[in-house]
Scaffold this motif. Structure first.
Motif, PDB file in Angstrom:
ATOM      1  N   ASN A 150     -12.335  -3.573  -3.507  1.00 34.12           N
ATOM      2  CA  ASN A 150     -11.598  -2.280  -3.863  1.00 34.12           C
ATOM      3  C   ASN A 150     -12.189  -1.060  -4.277  1.00 34.12           C
ATOM      4  O   ASN A 150     -13.743  -0.939  -4.308  1.00 34.12           O
ATOM      5  N   ARG A 151     -11.549  -0.030  -4.363  1.00 26.16           N
ATOM      6  CA  ARG A 151     -12.205   1.343  -4.799  1.00 26.16           C
ATOM      7  C   ARG A 151     -12.888   1.364  -5.740  1.00 26.16           C
ATOM      8  O   ARG A 151     -12.715   0.873  -7.049  1.00 26.16           O
ATOM      9  N   ARG A 152     -14.112   1.996  -5.777  1.00 25.19           N
ATOM     10  CA  ARG A 152     -15.172   1.994  -6.959  1.00 25.19           C
ATOM     11  C   ARG A 152     -14.651   3.219  -7.897  1.00 25.19           C
ATOM     12  O   ARG A 152     -14.260   4.244  -7.383  1.00 25.19           O
ATOM     13  N   LYS A 153     -14.831   2.860  -9.087  1.00 22.66           N
ATOM     14  CA  LYS A 153     -14.594   3.746 -10.215  1.00 22.66           C
ATOM     15  C   LYS A 153     -15.854   4.142 -10.994  1.00 22.66           C
ATOM     16  O   LYS A 153     -16.554   3.293 -11.393  1.00 22.66           O
ATOM     17  N   ASN A 209      -0.833   6.234  -6.102  1.00 19.90           N
ATOM     18  CA  ASN A 209      -1.773   5.351  -6.286  1.00 19.90           C
ATOM     19  C   ASN A 209      -2.395   5.210  -7.788  1.00 19.90           C
ATOM     20  O   ASN A 209      -3.547   5.729  -8.122  1.00 19.90           O
ATOM     21  N   ASP A 242     -10.412  -4.119 -10.944  1.00 23.76           N
ATOM     22  CA  ASP A 242     -11.915  -3.957 -11.589  1.00 23.76           C
ATOM     23  C   ASP A 242     -12.408  -5.238 -12.014  1.00 23.76           C
ATOM     24  O   ASP A 242     -13.790  -5.373 -11.858  1.00 23.76           O
ATOM     25  N   ARG A 266      -5.981   3.899  -9.412  1.00 26.64           N
ATOM     26  CA  ARG A 266      -7.187   4.880  -9.158  1.00 26.64           C
ATOM     27  C   ARG A 266      -7.472   5.486 -10.243  1.00 26.64           C
ATOM     28  O   ARG A 266      -8.462   5.734 -10.453  1.00 26.64           O
ATOM     29  N   GLU A 270      -5.926  -1.541  -7.448  1.00 28.86           N
ATOM     30  CA  GLU A 270      -7.441  -1.406  -7.403  1.00 28.86           C
ATOM     31  C   GLU A 270      -8.022  -2.562  -8.563  1.00 28.86           C
ATOM     32  O   GLU A 270      -8.249  -1.552  -9.600  1.00 28.86           O
ATOM     33  N   TYR A 296       0.894  -1.292  -0.040  1.00 31.21           N
ATOM     34  CA  TYR A 296       0.011  -0.023  -0.178  1.00 31.21           C
ATOM     35  C   TYR A 296       0.943   1.242  -0.125  1.00 31.21           C
ATOM     36  O   TYR A 296       0.576   2.241  -0.462  1.00 31.21           O
TER      37      TYR A 296
END
Length: 512
Positions: free
Chosen positions: A241-244, A108, A206, A111, A204, A100
């Motif tokens: 994971n982070r949403r895009k 990052n 998808d 992202r 991250e 991280y």
């Protein structure tokens, strides 16, 4: 966080950990400025934060004093009691913290891009490269990081990475460079080691794609169940994971694989199945396996198209299905998908022909697992000319999964006419002992020493022997190294190329 000239500008320890999302429960030296990060004390420079990562045999804490002497401002570790008064940060998982932090250090990058992870035992590189070609034909600004190297917007570069999934810092640096160059979608070949060792944490994802799962790397994972669980991490973590914007989390699964039920317990928003034998959203029907390729009908819920894939073998149809299912799930149309499959130029070291005008075939292939060796030998058996023989040259790596050695011997004895056992990265193991374990498998399947299988410890000599023994219409398969450019003896990597060795053997035999 500001990024200048490709490197995140210095910040405090607290800033770095916050931007990395690292959970720490004892924080010391948090106000110090960080000018770099390292997990190898030899790479520490003044102002660096040192990450003490526990390994299988050596804990990075053993090098904490050395790191501090070189100018480190503190140590990130899992064991406060062993810091011996050194300034540090205590974290629950040092490997994850390193990954991280590496992502944060490089801004990052994932992202800002769509990230597709391709995992599995065999077929990852071919599937990743096929998918990259589809994305490019569809007009996407795509990149790919595979075993063979990195390719970005049509430009190929050798990464020099010995492992398929590189260390977190190198990986994030490469992803950052791709992002800076305008890449908006990356296909990342993702290994079980990369997942289990947290190298891809901070990526991250998808989309997660699996090719197949068969027994491999049990030297590290110990059991097949552990190996499957390492692969499953990609799918278990997808929804976390982070949403895009506008991009759902997608799992693309092989419905024919025996581990499908485990992987379908994913956190993804959408599950897309592909297969040949099972009912799936994306399927191959009316398959015609030819000597120089594969014809089949590619079927999705919206359309059906004939495909002429210039890659022979059922396993390559499966690879094409995995790539096609992923592209279809991402909204790419049938014309772009089938167009890319038809035009595909292959992958270095995957059933690659070495042709100097000889009256028999010589092929270099990366097959280094029992499953992949069976697949390539089965394909060769189907396309061999009447009267032709299959001669296979291979070995097994030292300090790696020993269980596959007799299994590969049995497969070779059953499917090849002549097997030549040789070196393949013996490392610190006894090469004769490795070959003996493979030979035991040959004998279990009815193989006879000096008749149906031979031993030639020197790989150069083994390839030369195969060429010398080859007759018209034979197929010589040189398996196990594929694209790789070095071989490990002891702790030393020496330059090596199956391509060069095969060409040299052919020239020595009077061809070319």
């Amino acid at each position: 966080m500001r990024v200048e000239k490709g490197i995140a500008s210095p910040r405090t320890v607290a800033d770095l950990l916050e931007s990395a999302g690292v959970e720490s429960y004892l924080k010391l030296a948090l106000t110090r400025q960080v000018s770099g990060i390292a997990c190898d004390s030899r790479k520490v420079q003044p102002g660096c934060l040192f990450f003490a990562i526990p390994g299988a045999s050596i804990n990075g804490l053993l090098y904490a004093d050395d790191a501090m002497k070189r100018g480190a401002i503190g140590v990130v570790s899992e064991a406060a009691g062993r810091l011996n008064g050194l300034p540090g940060v205590l974290v629950r998982d040092a490997r994850a913290a390193w990954a991280y932090a590496a992502s944060a250090w490089w801004g990052n990058p994932t992202r800002q891009m769509r990230l597709i992870g391709v995992t599995g035992t065999d077929g990852k590189t071919t599937t990743s490269t096929l998918l990259y070609d589809i994305l490019r034909l569809a007009g996407w600004q795509a990149g790919a990081i595979t075993t063979v190297g990195a390719i970005s917007l049509g430009m190929e570069t050798e990464t020099g990475f010995h492992t398929t999934t590189p260390d977190a810092f190198e990986l994030q640096q490469l992803l950052h460079q791709m992002s800076e160059n305008g890449v908006d979608s990356v296909v990342l070949e993702t290994t079980s080691h990369g997942l289990a060792q947290r190298r891809v944490f901070g990526c991250e994802f998808d989309v997660g794609v699996v090719t197949n799962i068969t027994s491999e790397h049990l030297d590290y994972h110990q059991t097949l169940e552990n190996y499957v669980e390492a692969k499953a991490l990609l799918f278990d973590r997808l929804g976390l994971n982070r949403r895009k914007a506008g991009q759902p989390k997608i799992a693309v699964l092989n419905a024919d694989d025996s581990h499908y039920e485990r992987l379908r317990r994913t956190t993804a928003d959408i599950v897309v199945r592909y297969g040949i034998d099972s009912l799936a959203e994306v399927r191959a029907e009316e398959i015609d396996l030819k000597a120089d390729g594969s014809d089949f009908a590619l079927v999705t819920p919206e359309w059906r198209r004939r495909v002429r894939l210039p890659l022979p073998g059922r396993y390559n149809v499966e690879n094409a299905l995995a790539a096609s299912a992923t592209a279809w799930a991402l909204g790419i149309g049938g014309e772009e998908i089938t167009g890319a499959l038809t035009q595909f130029g292959g992958v270095t070291g995957r059933y690659e022909a070495i042709d100097l005008g000889q009256p028999f075939e010589v092929r270099v292939d990366f097959a280094h697992t029992a499953n992949s060796l069976k697949s390539v030998l089965t394909m060769a058996r189907r396309r061999i000319a009447p009267g032709g023989r299959i001669i296979v040259v291979f070995g097994c790596a030292g300090l790696r999964d020993r269980a596959k050695r007799p299994a590969m011997g049995r497969i070779a004895a059953e499917l090849a006419d002549l097997t030549i056992l040789t070196a393949e990265d013996p490392r610190t193991e006894s090469l004769p002992a490795i070959i003996e374990e493979i030979a035991a498998g040959c004998q279990q399947a009815g193989g006879v020493q000096d008749e149906t299988f031979l031993r030639a410890e020197d790989r150069t000599a083994a390839i030369r022997l195969a060429v010398e023994l080859a007759r018209d219409s034979d197929i010589v398969l040189v398996c196990g190294k594929g694209h790789e450019k070095s071989m490990c003896y002891g702790a030393e990597e020496i330059p090596w190329s199956d391509h060069q060795a095969s060409r040299a053997a052919l020239r020595s035999a009077g061809y070319g």
